[in-house]
Structures are given as C-alpha cells and as structure tokens.
Enzyme design. Structure first.
Site, PDB file in Angstrom:
ATOM      1  N   CYS A 197     -50.066  22.159   2.276  1.00 22.03           N
ATOM      2  CA  CYS A 197     -48.659  21.851   2.559  1.00 22.03           C
ATOM      3  C   CYS A 197     -48.008  23.037   3.260  1.00 22.03           C
ATOM      4  O   CYS A 197     -48.322  23.949   2.844  1.00 22.03           O
ATOM      5  CB  CYS A 197     -48.057  21.690   1.152  1.00 22.03           C
ATOM      6  N   CYS A 226     -45.651  24.908   0.446  1.00 19.30           N
ATOM      7  CA  CYS A 226     -46.016  25.524  -0.723  1.00 19.30           C
ATOM      8  C   CYS A 226     -47.583  25.948  -0.533  1.00 19.30           C
ATOM      9  O   CYS A 226     -48.166  26.527  -1.744  1.00 19.30           O
ATOM     10  CB  CYS A 226     -45.500  24.680  -1.899  1.00 19.30           C
ATOM     11  N   GLU A 282     -17.816 -10.462  14.785  1.00 14.76           N
ATOM     12  CA  GLU A 282     -18.399  -9.283  14.570  1.00 14.76           C
ATOM     13  C   GLU A 282     -17.556  -8.141  14.153  1.00 14.76           C
ATOM     14  O   GLU A 282     -16.519  -7.886  14.624  1.00 14.76           O
ATOM     15  CB  GLU A 282     -19.334  -9.124  15.568  1.00 14.76           C
ATOM     16  N   LYS A 336     -23.469  -9.306  23.376  1.00 10.92           N
ATOM     17  CA  LYS A 336     -23.837  -9.266  21.906  1.00 10.92           C
ATOM     18  C   LYS A 336     -23.418  -7.983  21.070  1.00 10.92           C
ATOM     19  O   LYS A 336     -24.083  -7.017  21.357  1.00 10.92           O
ATOM     20  CB  LYS A 336     -25.246  -9.564  21.734  1.00 10.92           C
ATOM     21  N   CYS A 340     -48.287  16.344  -0.230  1.00  4.63           N
ATOM     22  CA  CYS A 340     -48.499  17.706  -0.788  1.00  4.63           C
ATOM     23  C   CYS A 340     -48.556  17.457  -2.257  1.00  4.63           C
ATOM     24  O   CYS A 340     -48.102  16.676  -3.000  1.00  4.63           O
ATOM     25  CB  CYS A 340     -47.068  18.324  -0.614  1.00  4.63           C
ATOM     26  N   TYR A 372     -15.809 -14.684  17.968  1.00  5.37           N
ATOM     27  CA  TYR A 372     -16.394 -15.307  18.795  1.00  5.37           C
ATOM     28  C   TYR A 372     -16.945 -16.667  18.434  1.00  5.37           C
ATOM     29  O   TYR A 372     -17.681 -17.401  19.164  1.00  5.37           O
ATOM     30  CB  TYR A 372     -17.776 -14.416  19.400  1.00  5.37           C
ATOM     31  N   SER A 381     -28.431 -17.807  13.122  1.00  8.37           N
ATOM     32  CA  SER A 381     -28.848 -16.781  14.108  1.00  8.37           C
ATOM     33  C   SER A 381     -29.094 -17.247  15.580  1.00  8.37           C
ATOM     34  O   SER A 381     -29.047 -18.294  15.648  1.00  8.37           O
ATOM     35  CB  SER A 381     -29.858 -15.871  13.544  1.00  8.37           C
ATOM     36  N   ASP A 420     -23.179  -5.271  18.574  1.00 18.32           N
ATOM     37  CA  ASP A 420     -23.940  -4.846  17.500  1.00 18.32           C
ATOM     38  C   ASP A 420     -23.183  -4.356  16.157  1.00 18.32           C
ATOM     39  O   ASP A 420     -22.998  -2.994  15.894  1.00 18.32           O
ATOM     40  CB  ASP A 420     -24.797  -3.504  18.000  1.00 18.32           C
ATOM     41  N   LYS A 450     -31.708 -10.090  25.415  1.00 18.41           N
ATOM     42  CA  LYS A 450     -31.325  -8.553  24.927  1.00 18.41           C
ATOM     43  C   LYS A 450     -31.476  -7.745  25.962  1.00 18.41           C
ATOM     44  O   LYS A 450     -32.333  -7.991  26.811  1.00 18.41           O
ATOM     45  CB  LYS A 450     -32.529  -8.458  23.661  1.00 18.41           C
ATOM     46  N   ASP A 501       0.941  -1.199  -0.118  1.00 20.51           N
ATOM     47  CA  ASP A 501      -0.093  -0.139   0.199  1.00 20.51           C
ATOM     48  C   ASP A 501       0.769   1.177  -0.073  1.00 20.51           C
ATOM     49  O   ASP A 501       0.514   2.509  -0.520  1.00 20.51           O
ATOM     50  CB  ASP A 501      -0.930  -0.147   1.124  1.00 20.51           C
ATOM     51  N   GLU A 510     -21.326 -13.409  27.211  1.00 20.80           N
ATOM     52  CA  GLU A 510     -20.344 -12.593  26.475  1.00 20.80           C
ATOM     53  C   GLU A 510     -21.453 -11.598  25.945  1.00 20.80           C
ATOM     54  O   GLU A 510     -22.574 -11.727  25.407  1.00 20.80           O
ATOM     55  CB  GLU A 510     -19.564 -13.020  25.366  1.00 20.80           C
ATOM     56  N   CYS A 547     -43.332  22.826  -5.205  1.00 19.00           N
ATOM     57  CA  CYS A 547     -42.963  22.705  -3.776  1.00 19.00           C
ATOM     58  C   CYS A 547     -41.818  22.704  -3.602  1.00 19.00           C
ATOM     59  O   CYS A 547     -40.854  21.863  -4.079  1.00 19.00           O
ATOM     60  CB  CYS A 547     -43.658  21.465  -2.987  1.00 19.00           C
TER      61      CYS A 547
HETATM   62  S1  IVH Z   1     -22.741 -16.378  18.360  1.00 21.94           S
HETATM   63  C1  IVH Z   1     -24.633 -20.019  16.092  1.00 21.94           C
HETATM   64  N1  IVH Z   1     -21.840 -14.399  19.543  1.00 21.94           N
HETATM   65  O1  IVH Z   1     -25.735 -11.732  16.641  1.00 21.94           O
HETATM   66  C2  IVH Z   1     -24.377 -18.739  16.782  1.00 21.94           C
HETATM   67  N2  IVH Z   1     -23.401 -13.883  17.659  1.00 21.94           N
HETATM   68  O2  IVH Z   1     -28.475 -12.879  16.295  1.00 21.94           O
HETATM   69  C3  IVH Z   1     -23.584 -17.939  16.248  1.00 21.94           C
HETATM   70  N3  IVH Z   1     -23.770 -11.413  17.467  1.00 21.94           N
HETATM   71  O3  IVH Z   1     -25.736 -13.398  13.413  1.00 21.94           O
HETATM   72  C4  IVH Z   1     -23.497 -16.291  16.822  1.00 21.94           C
HETATM   73  N4  IVH Z   1     -22.442 -10.847  18.995  1.00 21.94           N
HETATM   74  O4  IVH Z   1     -23.955 -11.368  13.986  1.00 21.94           O
HETATM   75  C5  IVH Z   1     -22.672 -14.617  18.750  1.00 21.94           C
HETATM   76  N5  IVH Z   1     -20.895 -12.619  20.841  1.00 21.94           N
HETATM   77  C6  IVH Z   1     -21.839 -13.126  19.737  1.00 21.94           C
HETATM   78  C7  IVH Z   1     -22.441 -12.302  19.194  1.00 21.94           C
HETATM   79  C8  IVH Z   1     -23.102 -12.509  18.067  1.00 21.94           C
HETATM   80  C9  IVH Z   1     -23.176 -10.354  18.087  1.00 21.94           C
HETATM   81  C10 IVH Z   1     -24.416 -11.567  16.273  1.00 21.94           C
HETATM   82  C11 IVH Z   1     -24.115 -12.228  14.996  1.00 21.94           C
HETATM   83  C12 IVH Z   1     -25.490 -13.169  15.022  1.00 21.94           C
HETATM   84  C13 IVH Z   1     -26.179 -12.550  15.569  1.00 21.94           C
HETATM   85  C14 IVH Z   1     -27.276 -13.609  15.939  1.00 21.94           C
END
Ligand code: IVH
Length: 718
Positions: A432, A435, A186, A129, A456, A238, A93, A131, A326, A44, A127, A462
């Site tokens: 509106c 306008c 993630e 989750k 509108c 993870y 998921s 985002d 959650k 790079d 652990e 407008c």
């Molecule tokens: S485990 C088979 N661990 O949550 C299970 N997922 O709702 C594999 N995510 O698609 C997922 N943090 O994008 C796992 N510590 C974590 C996570 C995690 C975020 C997300 C992941 C997954 C979604 C499922």
C-alpha cells in the site's frame, strides 16, 4: 395586539417561551401537511415567515431553544421511500441508433411496416434527447394531482411534492383542457445552475456533485421538498400518457398544444420529411450542443402522425415509431503524465492516470481511472483482452481518451507510434503506497479466480482507509454532516492535539465537549472562525438522531450501498434487531444466517460482508462508542393496521399473471409483509403461479401454507 404580530424585540422572556412553543407546534403541523399529505394549508411565503419569526426569537433568546424547535430539523420526519404509483399507461424507453445507416434502416422499416412506397412521404419529428429524468405528471380537471418517476416503466415513485416546487411546471392548466391529462417529459438541471451549485458546495467545504443529471435525480429524490425547491430544476414536455380527449393528431401539434398549456417545450424540435433532412438536423443539433445550457445525448426521431404511430405500435418495451440517434462518445488525444494509486475505503488500490489537461466535449479532463492492474495491461474483468498485448498503458504514453455521457473518462487505447523509447511497463505496487502494508489480490471463493482488485491489508492502521471511512460516514447520503468535507476530515485526522483529533466516527460527536475543556480553540484556527465552528457543532448535533438506513449505510460495510441499507432498515426496523441478527449470523450457518440470506435483494456476497464486519472486534468497539453519542431512529414501517399479512414473510414463485413480480412485492410490502427470495421454515405463505418448481416443493415439504394468485388477492383484499 396579538403576540403573533408583535415585534420580537419587545417580547418578554415568558412571552417568547410561549411563542416558541406555539411556533414549534404550528410549523410541525404545516410540515406534516406539506410533506406527508401534499396538501399545504398556507403559502410558502407564509410558512417562511413563521420560520423566520421562530429564528428571530431564538436568536434573541438562545436559552429558550426547544428540543423540538423547527430550526433543529428541516421538514417533517421523512418517509424512507416514496409511495409507488402505477402508471396509467406504461412509460416506455427508446431503441438506440448509432449511425446514419441505422437511421436509414429505421426509416425504411417504418415504410415497410406500413406498406408505403418511398414517394408516399411520411413525416418525422426530430428533437434533442434530453439527458435528465423522465417524469409523468397527471392533471385531473386541470389540476396537478400526481407526479411520478419512470421507475421500471410500470410503477414509478410518487414525487408530487417535489415536482410542485419546479416553477416551470404549471400546477393548474388553462380552462377547457381535457379532464385527464398526463404530460410526460424530462426534468433536468441547467448546466449553469449545476456549475453555480458546485461552486457553492466548494465554498462551503462540501463534496461537489458529479454531473447535472445525477444532481437532478438526487434533488428530486429528496424527502424534503424544500431541498428540491432550492435546486432550480427545469422541465421539457415531449410526450404524454393517459389523455381523456386527444387535442391534436400529430406529434408536432401535441407538443405545440403542451406549449399553449404553459409547458416548456424544446425549441429545436422540427418536423421533417426525408432521411436527408433528419440527418442534417441531427448534425445541426450536434453543432449547437456545446452551447446549449442543458445536456443532451442524441436526437429523438418520431413518426409525426398519431394514426401511423398507432398502427406501428410497440415492441416489448419500445415503440416501433421512434428511435434515439445517439451522439458518439467524444474522444481526444492526450498524454499520461503519471500513474498514481488511490487507496479507497475498502483498501482497494485504484490506479488513476494523471493526464495533460484536454477538453473532451466541453469538459476539461485531467484524470482517467485505470480501474486495476489488469486494465492497465489491457485485460478486462472477465480476463478477456480489451487492447492488443503491447498496448499496455505507460507513463508518458499518448492515449485516446473518451468521455460518454456521465461516465468517468476512459482511456481507450495507446497511440503506439508515439510511445517513447524509454517508456517502461507500469509496475503495480505490491504494498500500500499509504501505509506500506501488503496489498493482495484475493481469490474469489466461488469462481476460484483472482480478483482484479488489489487491496491493502492494513485495515484500520491504514490512514487512507481510515480517512475514507470517515469521509464516507459524513457524506451526503450517510450521516450528511455539513461543514465536514474532505479537507476538514484530513485536518482533524492528522491533528495531534487530543481535543482536535477525529480518527473514528464517534469522535466527531465528542469534539465539542473536548473543545470546551481545551485551551486550543478550533475557532482560532485558520479556515474555521467562530461562526463556522458554531455551525459545525450545530450540524453535528443535528445528527445525534439519525434515520436507521443512513446509520447502516454510514457504517461503511463493504457491499452495503444505500439500497441495501434501506432494505435492511425496513426489514429489521431497529438497529438493535439488525445488530442482533448480524452477530448471531456470524458463524455463517444456522437460522440467523439463512434468514439473512432469505431477504430478497441480499445475496451471499453482501451477507458475508456484513457478517465479517460484525466479527471484527474493533468494529463492535467503534459502534459501541458511536451508539453512546448517536441514536438510530426506528425505521418507519409501512401502514399496516388491519392488514392480514403484516409481519408475515411471503415468497412469490412461478410466473405471476395478474401483476409483475415488482408490483406484487411492492403491494405486499405496503401491507407490512416481508418478501423473501427463498423458502425457509420462517416463511408464512408461498404464492405460486404456473411453472412454480423447487420453492413450491420446499414449501410443501416444510408445511408452509401455499396459495395461488387469486387466493393471495382474496387474502389481501383484492
Ligand atoms: S420520447 C415512447 N423524447 O429517453 C417514447 N424521450 O431512452 C417516450 N428522453 O425514458 C420517450 N429526451 O427519459 C422522448 N425528446 C425526448 C426525450 C426522451 C429524453 C428520454 C426519456 C426516455 C428515454 C428513452
């Protein structure tokens, strides 16, 4: 000394011209390797040195800047979509749990399934989750080979070049790792990096981003990996996919192994033995949440023993051995100071509650959308009650505000005890506010129901609709003109000087020329200056050639979002082909109309909106002027040489057994076929699985060739 190494200052004009030509070729070559094949030949740093040299020579000899100069475009011609990657193991998921009882049920369910007594303790990991976006990164013989997004869980998108730019993700693993390793985790953007990026966007007069997650997603889905590289993405490992040799036999030890291999892992992961401990850790993580530099939306619990995980197995899309607990959406009380109406690009009147500023989950909230007039009254989109009848939202009301993840703050309810005696029901305007044209609720032709949105009817007269159209046109995923933000558009729109006025998109591209002939100079106006004006013209001129899907999206046709625009670009290839069909389809009947409706992914509402758009003479006139200035590029067609189905239209029907519908579609499209949703006389093949019904009948009726899955596979070569 070779020219290459010589200082720019001593170059003669002939040498400079030759050097620029050489650099253009060389940089294009490296761009192609880097973006197209993910196989760069140089580092790079060396690449950047070439670009810098090119820039330096151009700065000294601006008259020599070439048509194909690398400074005029970033990266190689982008491919419109990312190649599909079929995951070696599906990416699943998680089920969600919301309460302590749910968590107890989950744990009890695990014990029951395994036939364990409560005293035969089972360990769980807990652990955060994260985002962000899940990613699967494959290493073969210790080297990163492919990185793919989750996609539909079966097939993701190949984003290898972009993932390689994330410093935290190793491209090589230590010696002795299994020959095949897929690390899953993630990708996210740190809150601090997100805020810094937004400050920068604001300073440059550009639109700011909504939240770290979407920004991370947008940064990853860049066709130019350099943009991704500039965004400082991060990663937590993870989970895993295919691994040729398991290095550990518990979840916890697997993640520790990933750490040893050089991956970042989340420090808040713990191994725990009872529901009480799990819930205590959930509370602890909840308390730390505001101080973490990344967004999390819950805590994930997993059975620690991989042997037990194996026995527990999966339901259809999620494992029985894990759940996501959650966090509740965050709520707070505040006051509605005012209700204001915003008028959007399509004329929709959207009420917005201006709130007394309040912190909800670490974010200061000052506005909440009220969606439409029914919502204010407490009526949902389907006509159902969402609040008691007298809980309509009024100016001066105290309300409960909720913010969940990345959704816009919502007003949940009104605190009736605090309603002021003088508070009056909000009267939704029938005209509106911008306008003054009538604002009407259309009746949906299909359902016969009144639309919840009031619009509108002013159209182009407008000011709000017109400026929103322009803002959409220049927005990031449309023509993406840097330096033309909301403020600038308002300035040019309102300006009465003909050399400074922009009321429709084509005028953006004539601005520079009009300015050259004018004595009122933009650079003398507050907030512009010589450098920024030069940059603005540069940014505008860069967009005289524009990807077809961006062009279609930029037109701002109602219901035509980015995905639809990409689909149209891929289907029609050129703007001319697209526009011809739109114009022919205008009568809402005949072949063009049915072909348009036959495109899988284009429903009647979208088709109608496009046809209506092309029926409007004013749109045709504006597009005509726009095409004098801008050239939509031909959409890249999938590699199809030698494909027996290139250019053919295929319909899949019935249940497919060898692949999912999406996979079949992706495969067919990658071979240059068009996949349609319904059978017409333009259909070339109908591939029918068991249970095929009316489409198969129609194919036979029209004499369209039909085949089963195996015949299809044989045709496309397995
Ligand atoms: S485990 C088979 N661990 O949550 C299970 N997922 O709702 C594999 N995510 O698609 C997922 N943090 O994008 C796992 N510590 C974590 C996570 C995690 C975020 C997300 C992941 C997954 C979604 C499922």
């Amino acid at each position: 000394m070779s020219i290459e190494g010589s200082t720019v200052d001593t170059l003669t004009i002939e040498e400079a011209a030759a050097e620029l030509e050489r650099l253009a070729k060389e940089i294009a070559h490296h761009d192609a390797l880097y973006h197209g094949k993910d196989q760069p030949e140089i580092s790079d740093a060396d690449y950047d040195a070439l670009k810098r040299r090119n820039d330096a020579i151009e700065a000294r000899f601006p008259e020599l800047i070439r048509e194909d100069s690398p400074s005029r475009h970033v990266g190689a011609a982008p491919s419109v979509t990312f190649a599909p990657v079929v995951h070696a193991r599906p990416m699943l998921s998680l089920d969600n749990t919301f309460s302590q009882e749910d968590v107890q049920d989950f744990v009890a369910g695990v014990y029951r399934f395994l036939g364990r007594l409560p005293d035969q303790s089972i360990a769980f990991t807990a652990e955060p989750k994260i985002d962000g976006l899940s990613m699967s990164i494959r290493y073969e013989n210790g080297r990163l080979t492919t990185a793919a997004t989750r996609g539909d869980g079966t097939t993701g998108e190949n984003v290898t070049a972009n993932i390689r730019t994330i410093a935290e993700i190793p491209t090589e693993l230590p010696k002795g790792v299994p020959s095949v390793v897929e690390i899953r985790g993630e990708v996210y953007m740190a809150k601090s990096d997100f805020l810094a990026l937004n400050r920068q966007m604001e300073a440059e007069g550009k639109q700011t981003y909504v939240n770290p997650r979407n920004t991370a997603a947008g940064s990853l889905r860049q066709l130019d990996a350099k943009v991704t590289a500039s965004r400082k993405l991060k990663f937590f490992a993870y989970a895993w996919g295919e691994i040729s040799e398991m290095p550990a036999d518990t979840q916890f030890a697997m993640v520790q192994t990933f750490k040893d291999w050089g991956f970042p892992v989340n420090p808040l992961m713990k191994r725990l033995n009872s529901v009480a401990d799990i819930l205590a850790h959930y509370d602890e993580i909840g308390l730390e949440r505001p101080d973490l530099d990344y967004d999390i939306d819950g805590v994930v619990y997993k059975v620690d023993s991989l042997e037990l995980q194996g026995r527990l197995g999966f339901r259809s899309r999620s494992p029985r051995w894990a759940t996501a607990h959650k966090f509740p959406a965050e709520q707070a009380f505040t006051e509605v100071e005012k209700i204001e109406i915003q008028v959007g690009r399509t004329g929709a009147l959207t009420p917005v509650a201006r709130l007394k500023p309040i912190t909800v989950g670490g974010v200061v909230v000052t506005n909440a959308t009220l969606h439409n007039e029914d919502y204010i009254k407490g009526i949902g989109n389907g006509g159902e009650r969402i609040r008691p009848e007298d809980h309509d939202i009024r100016e001066g009301d105290t309300v409960i505000v909720q913010r969940a993840g990345d959704v816009i703050p919502q007003i949940l309810d009104v605190v009736m005890e605090k309603r002021l005696a003088e508070a009056k029901p909000y009267e939704f305007p029938k005209t509106c506010p911008v306008c003054g044209s009538h604002a009407v609720r259309e009746v949906n032709e299909k359902t016969g129901k009144m639309d919840s949105v009031r619009r509108c009817t002013g159209g182009f007269i407008c000011r709000a609709q017109a400026t929103e159209h322009l803002k959409h046109f220049v927005s990031r995923n449309a023509s993406d003109i840097e330096g033309l933000g909301s403020k600038q558009i308002d300035f040019f729109f309102e300006n009465e000087d003909p050399s400074l006025q922009i009321r429709t998109a084509p005028e953006i591209f004539t601005l520079e020329k009009r300015q050259q002939q004018s004595i009122t100079k933009l650079e003398n106006i507050d907030g512009f200056g010589k450098v920024s004006v030069g940059k603005l013209y540069g940014a505008i001129n860069e967009r005289r050639s524009i990807a077809l899907h961006r062009f279609i999206y930029a037109l701002g046709i109602r219901h035509v979002g980015e995905t639809t625009a990409k689909l149209l670009a891929r289907t029609y290839g050129t703007y001319e082909a697209f526009a011809t069909v739109m114009k022919e389809a205008a009568p809402l009947s005949g072949d063009a109309w049915s072909d348009l409706n036959a495109i899988e992914g284009i429903g009647e509402v979208v088709a109608r909106a496009m046809v209506e758009f092309y029926k409007e003479p004013r749109n045709i006139e504006v597009i005509g002027r726009l095409l004098d200035e801008v050239t939509p590029e031909e959409a890249e067609q999938p590699v199809t040489s030698g494909s027996p189905v290139a250019g053919k239209t295929v319909v899949f029907t019935g249940s497919l057994e060898k692949f999912t519908r999406d996979e079949a579609k992706a495969r067919a499209e990658s071979l240059g076929a068009k996949v349609a949703g319904s059978v017409s006389k333009k259909t070339d093949f109908v591939v029918a699985g068991p249970g095929a019904g009316s489409k198969l009948d129609k194919a036979r009726e029209l004499g369209v060739q039909t085949m089963d899955e195996d015949e299809w596979l044989a045709l496309i070569g397995g």
